[in-house]
Design an enzyme around this catalytic site. Sequence first.
Site, PDB file in Angstrom:
ATOM      1  N   ALA A   9       0.734  -1.314   0.111  1.00  0.00           N
ATOM      2  CA  ALA A   9      -0.073  -0.174   0.123  1.00  0.00           C
ATOM      3  C   ALA A   9       1.012   1.348   0.235  1.00  0.00           C
ATOM      4  CB  ALA A   9      -0.994   0.528   1.152  1.00  0.00           C
ATOM      5  N   THR A 127      18.041  -0.300  -2.119  1.00  0.00           N
ATOM      6  CA  THR A 127      18.540   1.471  -2.423  1.00  0.00           C
ATOM      7  C   THR A 127      19.843   1.250  -2.617  1.00  0.00           C
ATOM      8  OG1 THR A 127      18.477   3.364  -1.542  1.00  0.00           O
ATOM      9  CG2 THR A 127      18.547   1.556   0.289  1.00  0.00           C
ATOM     10  N   ASP A 128      20.328   2.147  -3.805  1.00  0.00           N
ATOM     11  CA  ASP A 128      21.294   2.833  -3.555  1.00  0.00           C
ATOM     12  C   ASP A 128      21.997   3.501  -2.427  1.00  0.00           C
ATOM     13  OD1 ASP A 128      20.138   5.359  -3.914  1.00  0.00           O
ATOM     14  OD2 ASP A 128      20.858   5.642  -6.128  1.00  0.00           O
ATOM     15  N   GLU A 129      21.690   4.367  -1.525  1.00  0.00           N
ATOM     16  CA  GLU A 129      22.039   4.899  -0.597  1.00  0.00           C
ATOM     17  C   GLU A 129      22.850   3.788   0.007  1.00  0.00           C
ATOM     18  OE1 GLU A 129      19.441   7.270   1.323  1.00  0.00           O
ATOM     19  OE2 GLU A 129      17.986   7.937   0.244  1.00  0.00           O
ATOM     20  N   TYR A 151      19.332   5.072   8.183  1.00  0.00           N
ATOM     21  CA  TYR A 151      18.347   4.542   6.841  1.00  0.00           C
ATOM     22  C   TYR A 151      18.984   3.493   6.232  1.00  0.00           C
ATOM     23  CZ  TYR A 151      16.264   4.000   2.276  1.00  0.00           C
ATOM     24  OH  TYR A 151      15.902   3.152   1.627  1.00  0.00           O
ATOM     25  N   ALA A 152      20.113   4.159   5.710  1.00  0.00           N
ATOM     26  CA  ALA A 152      21.249   3.335   4.610  1.00  0.00           C
ATOM     27  C   ALA A 152      21.894   2.130   5.204  1.00  0.00           C
ATOM     28  CB  ALA A 152      21.884   4.298   4.079  1.00  0.00           C
ATOM     29  N   LYS A 155      19.126  -0.521   5.284  1.00  0.00           N
ATOM     30  CA  LYS A 155      18.891  -0.890   4.552  1.00  0.00           C
ATOM     31  C   LYS A 155      20.516  -2.016   3.966  1.00  0.00           C
ATOM     32  CE  LYS A 155      16.303  -1.498   1.664  1.00  0.00           C
ATOM     33  NZ  LYS A 155      14.419  -2.081   1.827  1.00  0.00           N
TER      34      LYS A 155
END
Length: 328
Positions: A9, A127-129, A151-152, A155
């Site tokens: 969602a 992600t690329d981060e 965050y990175a 991930k």
Amino acid sequence: MRILVTGGAGFIGSHLVRRILDRTDPLLPAQEVLVLDRLTYAGNKTNLAPVWEDPRLTFVRSDICDAPRVRRALEGVDLIVHCAAESHVDRSIQSSDAFVRTNVLGTHTLLQAALELGVGRFLHVSTDEVYGSVEHGSWTEREPLRPNSPYAASKASSDLLALAFHRTHGLDVRVTRCSNNYGPYQHPEKAIPRFVSNVLKGRRIPLYGNGENRRDWLHVEDHCRALALVATQGTAGRVYNIGGGTELTNNALVKHILTALESDWSMVRNVPDRKGHDARYSVDFTRIHTELGYEPRTPFATGLPATVAWYRENEPWWRPLIAEPEPA
């Protein structure tokens, strides 16, 4: 095929679900699509409104850290597309607990259940981060991970867990790492919808530092098409970078947005730079192009104005998602 989309969602997940159920993507014919979403602030049932009445859609409201519920949802599933994540860098700087819980522990919960239930494929959307900042050139999939934000880092941790389940247990895991996404239905905490909605509200755009940080922009439709390619034609245990091919400074991005809104630089206010702000992201997506034939099809010159127009025309969608007005 029975497909489960976590975070279905949310922005990317709902695009993928709509794409599958609209039969836009022949690579993913589905007898059933299960959406597993906790409906946090970033999850929105209205994102699925165009396909909500489709009998092939099943919605399960659940936390991906809830092992018993996750296990029940995964029974009989052929493919998991794992989009669910806490994904806003600023929020991770303010408080990283939820990021570790959802992105690391939640991913582990899904991987363990997939292994025990014999799920055929697990596509982990990243992600690329995770690569950190790159001064020159572009990161390939062989580069070491050097994440700089909480965050990175969360991930990157989930990427490593997913790949470890492949190497240790033989689970068919494929990992994708994408550039900055944009398009309709993106939560207004993200850069493009935030900038657009601010101007539409008559408020100035908050621009970090000197505005020279650089990002590559990928339309969400191109991203979802790439996910379908990796899910169906990719190689187990491999990482695939997904790029958009449009690298811009934040200053240049804001100028494009102001032009699309027929506004000017008076609507911009510089704000103190984000802590640990990565200067530049850039991924080399030669692998997915060579192996799977992917290339971005949505030119930024048309994709951005269309996105701006969507937000202009859909204020009832985004306005309730903005909790507090920003200073002008």
